[in-house]
Design a protein around this motif. Structure first.
Motif: not given
Length: 899
Positions: A649-661
């Protein structure tokens, strides 16, 4: 693999049932009129059509999703000779043949998922349309823009019809390739030349047209300032028998004229030679020249031909007598049809004079030395000082132009004037399947316009198509008429209009296709026009586009419009080729769009045609490319069908990356689509799909993030691949059409360029490792070492990027870079810099710090080890003993593999 044909049919049916693409004329909303050049209904779509329509449709969908009120109609340019030829060959009614073809083409267009407002469909062969061609003709006649005169015309004996100059290609008919002849007939013309200056000047308003189209139109109009010069014509005994006028842009060379040439079409050629010893040979020469096209006659490098006419002219400025010739390179279409020749200062004239042993007379000397005319091996065409030019000797030739023109006018030997290559538009055609010209000929009253209340003059049904002449001439019920003025017996005009008349205003009719009292509603046209984006082939750069511009200005002047130009933006798409050649039946390289649609689905055809090349470039057909697009769509399908389980549920660096992408992709696709860089836009969508697949495969997925990215991916993909996007949108639980969704908005604050760059380095390295293994033929590597470049290279790349924003000159960039503490690496810099200047793509958009690149590679080491099943080490160039280490560059580590 997923088959998409049923998906196509499902959504095409739903779109039609709900009329979701019908245009609503809401005031106050931003309007946007997207239009492709409408097709001739030949019966089957070809890949050029598919390309044209998918470019237009993707853009119309994009504008619609961006909140614009989009007008996007379709119709058919339905008159023309092919239908008449079909009637002759197959004994079918041309109207029936045409309407059958229209029905088939419309079904094919619908099978592509094109988002047209079909309620606005027009067909130019219907009387509800061509009535207004006739009405416009009558208005042009009232306003002096239509007239009839005898004229030499291009005549195609095979098609048995007159051709406009623009319809003669290399001396042959543009449709059947038969040799074109010259004949004199009474013809109807539109006075396009009246608008020559406006058509030329207003090219400056076409800021969003391709430069080459504007150049082609300028050259076709061909405005030039010069001087007409009057010459007495004398016989061999010096007795005056006539006069001749020439047009020149070089009055400074008038003292150097040593012969004149006339176009073979010039009436004086036959008049002066009739009954003389020259008649036979001149007639033979005329016949030979008329077989050549204008392009052939005037081509540079081609040896020119001429023949003496037995007459001479007197040069008024020096009273010298010289011969008159007919020549192939002189054209009746330009100037007066007579050309003055100055062999010493024009290379074409020089070669002609040498060939026919004509005199040379020097009138311009260079500043530095004198020229001996007898020893000249080529013409002197530069500027200089006048000699052998009477009172003008010693003047610079450029200064003498005006002075000599004034001198000629003062002595009534000439006059300053403006000339145009543009000729009035000949619209008469001796064929059946076109708009009848609404004129009746009465012996008492002459040519009488058909009254407006009697329009349309309809094409008769009971005509016979024999292939000989114009069928209308043999139809008594059509020909026999009553004079509208005196009610006496009269005959109807049997010529029909050039079909370019139909296509010169059809874009206005779409605004109010059911309008019964006028060609179009002035208010509706005021709401929608001019067309915001027009799309079509470069082959229409002169014909259709110039005529449409003329019609717009003429209709404005008779009070129907209040703007000057019909099309604000123009895109000319390139050809579709296969095996390096244009698709054609004769070459056997035709690809049937319907087969592609049936096999792979419409979205595959659309995606390939948009992805394979930029719209303006040629597109080479590739089965491999089609398969690649098909596989991509299946990968997108599986992203929805095989939905992952949410584990975080959290926003790790992977989530931040895919949202940025996601946000950076939406940004780029928005910019690229708006600028018609559709290939790049689709490439970015493919990258986002790959990134989302990788995120899914990681096993740790935030489902909310995954669904958000997937939804945005489908939205931006929907303009290119609408059917599968609608299907997957529905599978995600949405009730509304994705085609009517608002275009996603990107958030700059959520774009993490550093995170994306780190991820892209890893993806790039994996691809590079695969390439190295393939080249080295290593199937099972024992160890892979990734070597990161030295720190100075990162400083160097940043410096080059900054300096290249100012200049691309090596001698300016090098000192600036050396001033940044890189002198010690001067030898290496001098080797790398030219490569970067030659290919700036080697410099990353975002240049990471060296430590960030090392961290990215170390962080992905486990993933790379898993992929290649061997240990992976990250090393620094300065500590590596590998020879390859020196090849390491920012974002491009050197790769050493132990096999």
């Amino acid at each position: 693999m997923q088959g998409f044909k049923q998906v196509d049919q499902k959504w095409q049916k739903r779109w039609e049932e709900k009329s979701i693409f019908a245009t609503k004329e809401a005031q106050g909303r931003n309007k946007y009129y997207v239009l492709e050049m409408f097709p001739y209904p030949s019966g089957k779509l070809h890949m050029g059509h598919v390309r044209n329509y998918t470019i237009g449709d993707s853009y119309a969908r994009f504008k619609r999703m961006n909140g614009f009120n989009v007008l996007y109609p379709m119709g058919y340019d339905a008159f023309g000779l092919p239908a008449e030829n079909a009637a002759i060959q197959n004994k079918v009614d041309p109207g029936e043949w045409t309407r059958k073809n229209i029905a088939y083409m419309e079904e094919q267009q619908k099978s592509l998922g094109l988002s047209y407002d079909w309620s606005r469909k027009i067909s130019t062969c219907e009387k509800e349309y061509y009535k207004w061609n006739q009405w416009i003709f009558l208005k042009f006649l009232e306003n002096g823009l239509a007239y009839r005169k005898k004229a030499d015309v291009n005549f195609c004996p095979s098609c048995d019809t007159v051709l406009a100059n623009e319809q003669v290609v290399d001396g042959k008919c543009w449709r059947c390739q038969s040799e074109v002849e010259q004949r004199e007939l009474e013809q109807w013309f539109f006075n396009i030349k009246k608008y020559a200056d406006q058509l030329l000047d207003d090219i400056e308003k076409l800021g969003h047209w391709p430069e080459r189209v504007k150049v082609m139109q300028r050259n076709w109009i061909g405005k030039s300032y010069g001087t007409e010069i009057f010459f007495d014509v004398v016989d061999e005994n010096g007795k005056k028998v006539d006069g001749i006028t020439t047009f020149t842009t070089r009055p400074d060379t008038v003292y150097g004229i040593t012969y004149l040439v006339l176009a073979v079409e010039h009436p004086k050629v036959l008049e002066w030679t009739k009954g003389t010893k020259h008649e036979k040979t001149v007639m033979k020469f005329i016949s030979e020249v008329k077989k050549e096209s204008i392009i052939e006659r005037t081509a540079e490098g081609k040896e020119k031909k001429g023949i003496f006419l037995g007459k001479y002219f007197i040069n008024p400025v020096n009273n010298e007598k010289y011969p008159l010739y007919a020549a192939d390179y002189a054209l009746m279409e330009y100037g007066t049809g007579a050309v003055m020749a100055v062999p010493c200062h024009d290379q074409r004239d020089f070669e002609f004079a040498k060939k026919y042993k004509l005199p040379l007379k020097l009138v311009i000397n260079p500043d530095a030395y004198d020229i001996n005319a007898e020893k000249m091996s080529r013409a002197y065409t530069e500027e200089g000082v006048l000699v052998n030019s009477g009172d003008f000797d010693g003047m610079r030739n450029s200064d003498a132009m005006e002075a000599i023109s004034i001198f000629l006018e003062k002595n009534k030997w000439g006059k300053r004037t403006v000339n145009y290559k543009l000729r009035d538009w000949l619209i008469s055609r001796q064929r059946y399947w076109g708009t009848p010209i609404p004129i009746i000929y009465c012996r008492k009253c002459g040519a009488v316009p058909v009254p407006e209340k009697e329009l349309p003059v309809e094409l008769p049904k009971n005509v016979k198509f024999t292939g000989e002449g114009n069928p209308l001439e043999k139809c008594r019920e059509f020909v026999e008429a009553k004079c509208p003025k005196c009610r006496g017996d009269a005959r109807r005009e049997t010529d029909t209009m050039d079909t370019f008349v139909d296509s010169s205003w059809y874009f206005f009719r779409y605004c109010s296709p059911k309008e019964a009292k006028n060609p179009f509603s002035r208010d509706k046209v005021g709401l929608w026009c001019p067309v915001d984006q027009y799309i079509g082939g470069i082959e229409h750069a002169i014909l259709h586009l110039l005529y449409s511009r003329f019609f717009t200005k003429a209709l404005r002047d008779i009070g129907l419009l209040d703007f000057d130009e019909p099309f604000t933006r123009l895109l000319t798409q390139g050809m579709v080729t296969k095996d390096g050649a244009k698709m054609s039946k004769s070459l056997g390289n035709i690809v049937d769009p319907q087969e592609i649609i049936d096999t792979y689905g419409a979205d595959t055809a659309r995606l390939f045609i948009l992805f394979a090349a930029h719209p303006e470039k040629e597109l080479e057909w590739s089965e491999q490319g089609v398969n690649g697009c098909y596989r991509f769509l299946n990968r997108v399908y599986r992203l929805v069908e095989e939905m992952p389980q949410g584990t975080v549920n959290e926003m790790t660096h992977k989530e931040k990356y895919i949202v940025s992408k996601m946000h950076s992709t939406v940004k780029l696709v928005t910019e690229m689509t708006d600028d018609f860089r559709l290939s790049i836009a689709i490439g970015k969508i493919m990258e986002l799909q790959g990134a989302l697949q990788k995120y899914k495969d990681s096993g740790k997925v935030n489902l909310k993030v995954y669904r958000e990215v997937l939804g945005k991916l489908l939205m931006i993909m929907s303009v290119f691949a609408p059917h599968i996007s609608e299907e997957l949108w529905e599978k995600l639980g949405h009730k509304n059409f994705i085609s009517l969704e608002k275009w996603p908005i990107y958030d700059e604050a959520l774009i993490d360029q550093k995170a994306e760059a780190m991820e892209e380095i890893v993806s790039s390295v994996v691809k590079d490792i695969m390439q190295v293994l393939e080249l080295a033929k290593i199937k099972e590597p024992k160890r892979i070492t990734l070597i990161v470049g030295e720190q100075w290279k990162y400083t160097f790349f940043r410096a080059v990027k900054e300096e290249m924003a100012k200049t691309r000159k090596m001698d300016e960039i090098m000192p600036a870079i050396m001033g940044r503490g890189l002198k010690v690496y001067g030898k290496e810099v001098s080797k790398i810099l030219p490569k970067l200047l030659q290919d700036p793509g080697r410099i990353p958009e975002v240049i990471l710090e060296r430590d960030d690149e090392i961290n990215a590679l170390n962080g992905a080491a486990d993933e790379i080890e898993k992929a290649f099943k061997c240990p992976v080490e990250v090393a620094k160039e300065e500590k590596s003993r590998e020879k390859k280490a020196q090849n390491a560059m920012p974002h491009k580590p050197a790769i050493a593999v132990e096999g």
